[in-house]
Design a protein around this motif. Structure first.
Motif, PDB file in Angstrom:
ATOM      1  N   LYS A  53     -16.837  16.860  29.398  1.00  0.00           N
ATOM      2  CA  LYS A  53     -15.486  16.568  28.923  1.00  0.00           C
ATOM      3  C   LYS A  53     -15.014  17.662  27.991  1.00  0.00           C
ATOM      4  O   LYS A  53     -15.733  18.087  27.100  1.00  0.00           O
ATOM      5  N   LYS A  54     -13.754  17.997  28.255  1.00  0.00           N
ATOM      6  CA  LYS A  54     -13.148  19.009  27.403  1.00  0.00           C
ATOM      7  C   LYS A  54     -12.521  18.327  26.190  1.00  0.00           C
ATOM      8  O   LYS A  54     -11.892  17.276  26.294  1.00  0.00           O
ATOM      9  N   ALA A  55     -12.699  18.906  25.109  1.00  0.00           N
ATOM     10  CA  ALA A  55     -12.104  18.364  23.884  1.00  0.00           C
ATOM     11  C   ALA A  55     -10.602  18.606  23.913  1.00  0.00           C
ATOM     12  O   ALA A  55     -10.138  19.737  24.072  1.00  0.00           O
ATOM     13  N   ALA A  56      -9.833  17.478  23.806  1.00  0.00           N
ATOM     14  CA  ALA A  56      -8.376  17.586  23.852  1.00  0.00           C
ATOM     15  C   ALA A  56      -7.866  18.276  22.597  1.00  0.00           C
ATOM     16  O   ALA A  56      -8.233  17.908  21.475  1.00  0.00           O
ATOM     17  N   ARG A  57      -7.045  19.217  22.829  1.00  0.00           N
ATOM     18  CA  ARG A  57      -6.458  19.941  21.703  1.00  0.00           C
ATOM     19  C   ARG A  57      -5.246  19.165  21.192  1.00  0.00           C
ATOM     20  O   ARG A  57      -4.346  18.815  21.946  1.00  0.00           O
ATOM     21  N   ARG A  58      -5.256  18.870  19.973  1.00  0.00           N
ATOM     22  CA  ARG A  58      -4.185  18.086  19.369  1.00  0.00           C
ATOM     23  C   ARG A  58      -3.000  18.984  19.068  1.00  0.00           C
ATOM     24  O   ARG A  58      -3.118  19.955  18.320  1.00  0.00           O
ATOM     25  N   ALA A  59      -1.867  18.608  19.711  1.00  0.00           N
ATOM     26  CA  ALA A  59      -0.668  19.419  19.502  1.00  0.00           C
ATOM     27  C   ALA A  59      -0.012  19.041  18.177  1.00  0.00           C
ATOM     28  O   ALA A  59      -0.134  17.911  17.696  1.00  0.00           O
ATOM     29  N   ASP A  60       0.703  19.937  17.631  1.00  0.00           N
ATOM     30  CA  ASP A  60       1.407  19.697  16.374  1.00  0.00           C
ATOM     31  C   ASP A  60       2.606  18.794  16.626  1.00  0.00           C
ATOM     32  O   ASP A  60       3.461  19.096  17.482  1.00  0.00           O
ATOM     33  N   ILE A  61       2.697  17.664  15.926  1.00  0.00           N
ATOM     34  CA  ILE A  61       3.791  16.706  16.080  1.00  0.00           C
ATOM     35  C   ILE A  61       4.936  17.112  15.165  1.00  0.00           C
ATOM     36  O   ILE A  61       4.756  17.249  13.950  1.00  0.00           O
ATOM     37  N   GLN A  62       6.098  17.287  15.792  1.00  0.00           N
ATOM     38  CA  GLN A  62       7.266  17.671  15.025  1.00  0.00           C
ATOM     39  C   GLN A  62       7.788  16.461  14.247  1.00  0.00           C
ATOM     40  O   GLN A  62       7.672  15.318  14.689  1.00  0.00           O
ATOM     41  N   PRO A  63       8.346  16.668  13.094  1.00  0.00           N
ATOM     42  CA  PRO A  63       8.918  15.546  12.330  1.00  0.00           C
ATOM     43  C   PRO A  63      10.102  14.922  13.062  1.00  0.00           C
ATOM     44  O   PRO A  63      10.756  15.551  13.898  1.00  0.00           O
TER      45      PRO A  63
END
Length: 341
Positions: A53-63
Motif C-alpha cells: 500500500k502506498k501512503a496517501a499524500r495528504r493534500a493541503d486543505i484550503q480555508p
C-alpha cells in the motif's frame, strides 16, 4: 534468426562472423501466445500477492470561502438573487434544527434544514436601496395633492387587496395568491335612498354598517386577474341594478316597506309640528317639505329619530326602550330617570 558465414583455412581455427541478425518478434510473440493458450494451467488455489500500500499524500486543505471574505465586500455580488442556502457563501454563524435540551442547534455545514426553507439573504437593505435607485428613473413622482389618507380615499375610493406568498413548493403559484378583495365605502357610490336600499338588499351581509364598507371577495377563479375582473363585475352590476326601477316598484306604498323610515311616517310630521308649536310658530309646510325637513335643526331631534327607528326596526328590547326613554326626556327637557337599587 541469425545468418553465419564461416571462412575455412587449413590449420586455422574457424572464424565465425555474424553478418546480420534477423529478428522476427512478431512471429515469436504469436507463437509464444499460442503456446500459452494451449498449455494453460488451472490454478485452483490462487495465492494473493501482497500489494504494498502506498501512503496517501495528504493534500493541503484550503480555508473556507466564508472565512476569507472581507467585511466591506459588496454582498449583492456574492448573493445577487434568490437561491438555496450555501454555507461557504454566507459568512454568518447560522444555526437551525431541533436538538435536545441543553445543546446547541446544528451549524450551517451539512445542514439540510437550512436548504429546505426559502431565504431572503439577497434582500439586504443596501441591495434594496441599490435596486430602488435603479428603477427610480422609470417611476413617476408621487402626486403632491395625495398627502393624506383622506385625500387618497377621496380620489381613489376603491381599494383592492391581494397577497403574495414566498414558499417552498414545486410550483411558484400559491393557491392563496389568487384571492382578491375589493372594498368601497357606500357613501362614495352617490346613491339616493331608494337605490341605497336596493343596493344593500343586493349585497346582503357584505356591508358593514359600522365602517360603511362594502366588501367583495372572489376566489373561485384559478388566476388573480380573473378574480379581479369578477369583483369589478359584481360592483358594477350591483350599482347599476340598484338604479333600475321595475314596474312593480312604482306601486309600492308606505305599508309595503320592509323597514321603518322615520322621514316617511307621521312621526316626522308630529315632531315638526311640536317643534313649531313649542317655539310659537305656525307650520305652513307641505307634506313634501316636511319629509325633506332637516331633523338636525331640532335640538335632540336626530337622537329621537334614531331611537324611534331602532325601536320599530329592531323590536322592543331593553336597549331600544332605554334609548327611546332617554331621547324623549332630552327632547322634552325632562330630567333623567333615576334608578333606585
Amino acid at each position: 534468426m541469425s545468418l553465419f558465414i564461416r571462412k575455412y583455412k587449413p590449420g586455422v581455427v574457424y572464424n565465425t562472423q555474424i553478418l546480420w541478425r534477423l529478428n522476427s518478434t512478431t512471429a515469436e510473440t504469436q507463437k509464444q501466445g499460442e503456446e500459452e493458450e494451449e498449455f494453460r494451467v488451472l490454478d485452483i488455489l490462487q495465492k494473493k500477492t501482497r500489494i504494498q500500500k502506498k501512503a496517501a499524500r495528504r493534500a493541503d486543505i484550503q480555508p473556507d470561502r466564508s472565512e476569507k471574505m472581507p467585511t466591506d465586500q459588496n454582498w449583492g455580488n456574492v448573493w445577487p438573487g434568490p437561491r438555496s442556502f450555501h454555507p461557504s457563501s454566507v459568512p454568518l454563524p447560522i444555526r437551525q434544527g431541533y436538538v435536545p435540551k441543553g445543546q446547541a442547534p446544528p451549524g450551517k455545514k451539512a445542514n439540510a434544514e437550512l436548504m429546505k426553507i426559502p431565504n431572503f439573504l439577497h434582500l439586504t437593505p443596501p441591495v434594496i436601496k441599490t435596486q430602488c435607485e435603479a428603477i427610480k428613473p422609470f417611476c413617476t413622482e408621487w402626486p403632491k395633492l395625495l398627502n393624506s389618507e383622506e385625500a387618497i380615499e377621496k380620489h381613489y375610493p376603491v381599494e383592492v387587496i391581494t397577497s403574495d406568498y414566498c414558499h417552498a413548493s414545486p410550483t411558484i403559484r400559491n393557491p392563496l395568491a389568487r384571492i382578491v378583495t375589493m372594498r368601497v365605502k357606500l357613501s362614495d357610490l352617490k346613491l339616493d335612498s331608494r337605490a341605497r336600499d336596493k343596493f344593500l338588499r343586493l349585497v346582503g351581509d357584505k356591508y358593514d354598517e359600522k365602517t360603511d364598507l362594502v366588501t367583495f371577495t372572489a376566489d373561485r377563479c384559478p388566476v388573480r386577474k380573473q378574480n379581479l375582473d369578477y369583483v369589478n363585475y359584481l360592483l358594477t352590476a350591483c350599482y347599476h341594478e340598484s338604479w333600475t326601477v321595475e314596474d312593480w316598484e312604482k306601486e309600492k306604498c308606505l305599508e309595503d316597506m320592509e323597514y321603518y323610515d322615520f322621514d316617511m311616517h307621521p312621526s316626522k310630521k308630529n315632531l315638526v309640528n311640536w317643534f313649531f308649536m313649542s317655539n310659537n310658530k305656525e307650520n305652513n309646510l307641505s307634506d313634501d317639505e316636511i319629509k325633506s325637513f332637516d331633523t338636525s335643526s331640532i335640538p335632540n331631534g336626530v337622537e329621537y329619530k334614531n331611537a324611534v327607528s331602532e325601536l320599530f326596526n329592531e323590536g322592543e328590547n331593553v336597549t331600544t326602550l332605554k334609548n327611546y326613554d332617554t331621547a324623549v326626556r332630552k327632547l322634552l327637557g325632562l330630567p333623567e330617570k333615576k334608578v333606585v337599587d
